[in-house]
Design a protein around this motif. Structure first.
Motif, PDB file in Angstrom:
ATOM      1  N   UNK A   1      51.778 -24.535  10.532  1.00  0.00           N
ATOM      2  CA  UNK A   1      51.035 -25.779  10.776  1.00  0.00           C
ATOM      3  C   UNK A   1      51.937 -26.946  10.369  1.00  0.00           C
ATOM      4  N   UNK A   2      51.704 -28.128  10.949  1.00  0.00           N
ATOM      5  CA  UNK A   2      52.675 -29.227  10.876  1.00  0.00           C
ATOM      6  C   UNK A   2      53.066 -29.683   9.476  1.00  0.00           C
ATOM      7  N   UNK A   3      52.170 -29.602   8.517  1.00  0.00           N
ATOM      8  CA  UNK A   3      52.484 -30.161   7.194  1.00  0.00           C
ATOM      9  C   UNK A   3      53.185 -29.171   6.265  1.00  0.00           C
TER      10      UNK A   3
ATOM     11  N   UNK B   1      52.030 -30.808  -0.576  1.00  0.00           N
ATOM     12  CA  UNK B   1      52.880 -31.946  -0.246  1.00  0.00           C
ATOM     13  C   UNK B   1      53.270 -31.851   1.216  1.00  0.00           C
ATOM     14  N   UNK B   2      53.174 -32.956   1.911  1.00  0.00           N
ATOM     15  CA  UNK B   2      53.495 -32.978   3.331  1.00  0.00           C
ATOM     16  C   UNK B   2      54.956 -32.593   3.554  1.00  0.00           C
TER      17      UNK B   2
ATOM     18  N   UNK C   1      54.678 -39.882   3.235  1.00  0.00           N
ATOM     19  CA  UNK C   1      54.291 -38.495   2.982  1.00  0.00           C
ATOM     20  C   UNK C   1      53.106 -38.452   2.027  1.00  0.00           C
ATOM     21  N   UNK C   2      52.215 -37.518   2.315  1.00  0.00           N
ATOM     22  CA  UNK C   2      50.990 -37.410   1.521  1.00  0.00           C
ATOM     23  C   UNK C   2      51.070 -36.232   0.566  1.00  0.00           C
ATOM     24  N   UNK C   3      50.340 -36.320  -0.530  1.00  0.00           N
ATOM     25  CA  UNK C   3      50.211 -35.199  -1.464  1.00  0.00           C
ATOM     26  C   UNK C   3      48.745 -35.072  -1.855  1.00  0.00           C
TER      27      UNK C   3
ATOM     28  N   UNK D   1      49.420 -41.187  -1.163  1.00  0.00           N
ATOM     29  CA  UNK D   1      50.652 -41.422  -0.416  1.00  0.00           C
ATOM     30  C   UNK D   1      51.812 -41.511  -1.399  1.00  0.00           C
ATOM     31  N   UNK D   2      52.833 -40.676  -1.203  1.00  0.00           N
ATOM     32  CA  UNK D   2      53.973 -40.658  -2.116  1.00  0.00           C
ATOM     33  C   UNK D   2      54.832 -41.900  -1.965  1.00  0.00           C
TER      34      UNK D   2
END
Length: 667
Positions: free
Chosen positions: A137-139, A106-107, A54-56, A45-46
């Motif tokens: 796609x969403x991310x 990265x999200x 936001x996730x990476x 999680x950033x």
């Protein structure tokens, strides 16, 4: 030499983000995780404090395994298929190669794909959505548009916004300068006027002008140069068509920016006049610093390679979701050049032939504003901020031109010394056409350091930081190539890194180590003999006289797995591996009584490498964290009363329990 704490890699703790971002319902591909940064064991999680963190995710895939993946029509993963299509388009012959594929996710960001290996070094492909409203796609996020031509109106508008953003910003105090010094002003400039006006060389007569400077590779291509014989003609008129393509582009850029003058070294310095070259090259730092902007032809290998050119267009990647709906998916090549927001990390890293040239480094470091023309986009740096066409918003990231000003502004002299050492470490990675330019090509930076510290310059070292400066070491230790031997022609004293063509680094200390760092050798005297008009340039001789703890030792050589290693044997201690400056060989010298004694010296290219055991002297230079760091010395062939440097060592304090204070002359 053991690594100090500052160079040891910290342990990074990864946190699964499954609890914070949730798992998607569909089962994800074990290979690519559906190109989704969420829901993987290695997801990070950033910003866990945000409402929607936001996730990476960084994945490392095996190229051989990925190349065998079934295509979508045969039930394969559609996301793996996207990666395969991208790799086929941008990385030639990746199939069958035993390399790792790095996929950074990265999200709501773009996907970065790169391959390990020298062949694809610095090459990155960016995958992104073609439309914000119809993301596949969403991310997956979108990317900034980059014009397909570096000479387009869009790119020139980007340049103007960057320059005006710098000039108009009251926070850019480091970017303000006054070009009033007739001493540092270029003696000549190229007057490019308007398109209908003649191009000609003009003598500035000490007056100040607003001008552009060009930083470029000379290469092997024939280019127009100013000489004693053609200077009068060039002062009247220079045909635009007689100029190499790169110079033509530089003139076009100058005119587009509404400026009249440009400084190009091959035209503004009389090339067959040693006096003119020495005088103007000694002012090089100020010439670039005082320019309105520097055009860095980063991707041009010589004058025949234009910087205003077509770029490769992004490609479309076919993609259908599970309902057979088609989406706009794009991919383009970018270069791994971005800085990071971490102030302790490095600045932007432009990629291209110019970044391998030694002279170009000080042109980059000392310029107030720089335009880097790379293969994929334009980068802008000043002494306060950074922008590029793929990241056009102004960012207060570290920049190369800000390195020295920030160090000086800190009011801490150790930061200035660190800045110098980091620059030298980068400088020694670069090449020179003329080997004798090693010290002249960094003399502009040395002049700025001297002005900031008021310290004496000693052929690449500083009196005010002599202990740490003496402890430079080859990185990595010499194993092959021309840098593994001493130079055929003497260029600098052995205690200077300029005496070799080898990449070097220093011992960078953290705060704790710096508190315990204590010099043990005192500088008693120094002597440097410049060869020309530049006091910071080439030298014809030099020596240091130091007093400090010394101990005799036996240095032995051994070959393991095809590599030569050198070990110190000091009575009462275990063996100590040294970091050798280059290959070493045993030698002999005459004693006062007429006899001969064995010692060690740096190897020449003609010397056969062999096993040996011979006497050397170890000089303790400093102590920190119960470590003694110092120099390994051999008797000088030219002067048996003096010593030459062979390498560095680091050992426990027990190695110097029976040391003797001694006065040592280094040459």
């Amino acid at each position: 030499m053991p690594l100090p704490k500052s160079l040891r890699r910290p342990v990074v703790r990864r946190t699964s983000s499954s609890s914070s971002v949730g798992q998607t319902q569909r089962k994800k591909c074990r290979t690519c995780n559906g190109l989704d940064p969420r829901g993987h064991a290695s997801t990070v999680c950033l910003d866990e404090t945000a409402k929607e963190p936001k996730a990476s995710l960084s994945l490392v895939l095996d190229a051989l395994n990925l190349s065998k993946t079934k295509d979508t029509a045969r039930g394969g993963c559609r996301f793996c298929n996207v990666l395969i299509l991208v790799l086929d388009a941008f990385f030639e012959k990746w199939r069958g190669a035993r390399v790792r594929i790095n996929v950074d996710l990265k999200e709501k960001g773009t996907i970065k794909v790169s391959l390990d290996g020298e062949r694809w070094k610095n090459e990155v492909v960016e995958i992104y959505a073609g439309s914000v409203s119809r993301t596949p796609w969403p991310t997956l996020g979108t990317a900034h548009h980059i014009p397909v031509n570096s000479g387009s109106d869009e790119t020139f508008n980007f340049i103007r916004r960057c320059i005006q953003g710098c000039i108009a910003n009251p926070k850019h105090t480091a970017c303000r300068f006054s070009c009033k010094s007739s001493i540092s002003a270029p003696k000549r400039l190229l007057d490019v006027g308007r398109a209908s006006s003649p191009i000609r060389l003009v003598d500035t007569q000490g007056k100040s002008f607003q001008y552009v400077a060009l930083s470029h590779c000379w290469g092997s291509a024939t280019m127009l140069k100013t000489t004693k014989s053609n200077w009068p003609k060039l002062a009247i008129n220079i045909s635009f068509n007689s100029l190499p393509p790169l110079f033509q582009d530089a003139i076009i850029i100058t005119r587009q920016l509404g400026l009249r003058f440009i400084w190009i070294d091959s035209l503004c310095i009389i090339q067959d006049s040693l006096r003119d070259w020495e005088l103007e090259s000694s002012k090089m730092g100020s010439i670039y610093q005082n320019s309105y902007i520097t055009i860095s032809a980063t991707n041009s290998g010589d004058g025949s390679a234009r910087c205003l050119a077509e770029r490769r267009k992004p490609i479309k990647i076919p993609y259908e979701n599970t309902t057979k709906k088609e989406f706009a998916l794009r991919a383009r090549k970018v270069l791994d050049h971005h800085p990071t927001s971490d102030p302790n990390s490095g600045p932007a890293r432009p990629v291209g032939p110019l970044t391998f040239r030694a002279w170009a480094l000080q042109e980059h470091v000392l310029s107030t504003r720089v335009l880097h023309y790379t293969a994929t986009e334009l980068l802008f740096e000043c002494k306060s901020s950074y922008r590029c066409e793929c990241m056009p918003d102004r960012k207060a990231y570290p920049t190369t031109p800000s390195l020295i000003p920030k160090a000086v502004a800190s009011k801490k002299i150790e930061f200035v010394w660190q800045a110098w050492q980091r620059i030298v470490a980068q400088y020694t990675l670069r090449s020179l056409t003329v080997p004798g330019d090693k010290l002249p090509a960094i003399s502009g930076i040395a002049s700025k350091i001297r002005k900031a510290t008021h310290s004496e310059y000693i052929a690449g070292l500083w009196k005010g930081n002599i202990a740490l400066d003496l402890l430079w070491h080859a990185s990595p230790p010499a194993t092959s190539g021309s840098g593994a031997f001493v130079l055929d022609t003497w260029r600098a004293p052995s205690f200077s890194w300029a005496s070799l063509d080898v990449a070097i680094t220093y011992t960078f200390l953290d705060d704790e180590e710096r508190e315990t760092f204590t010099p043990t050798a005192a500088l008693l005297a120094s002597s440097i003999v410049p060869t020309g008009l530049n006091p910071m340039g080439a030298v014809s001789g030099g020596s240091l006289t130091l007093r400090g703890p010394t101990t005799p030792a036996i240095l032995s050589s051994d070959q393991k797995h095809g590599k030569w290693a050198y070990t110190l044997l000091i009575k009462g201690t275990s063996s100590i591996h040294i970091t050798n400056d280059c290959f070493l060989v045993d030698s002999s010298f005459k004693t006062e009584g007429g006899g001969k004694e064995e010692t060690v010296r740096r190897a020449r290219p003609s010397d056969p490498l062999r096993h040996f055991k011979a006497c050397v002297l170890c000089l303790s230079v400093a102590r920190y964290d119960n470590i003694v760091a110092g120099l390994v010395l051999g008797v000088s062939e030219q002067n048996p009363e003096a010593w030459e440097r062979l390498g560095t060592f680091a050992a426990g304090t027990e190695a110097f329990q029976k040391s003797e204070e001694k006065e040592v002359i280094l040459v």
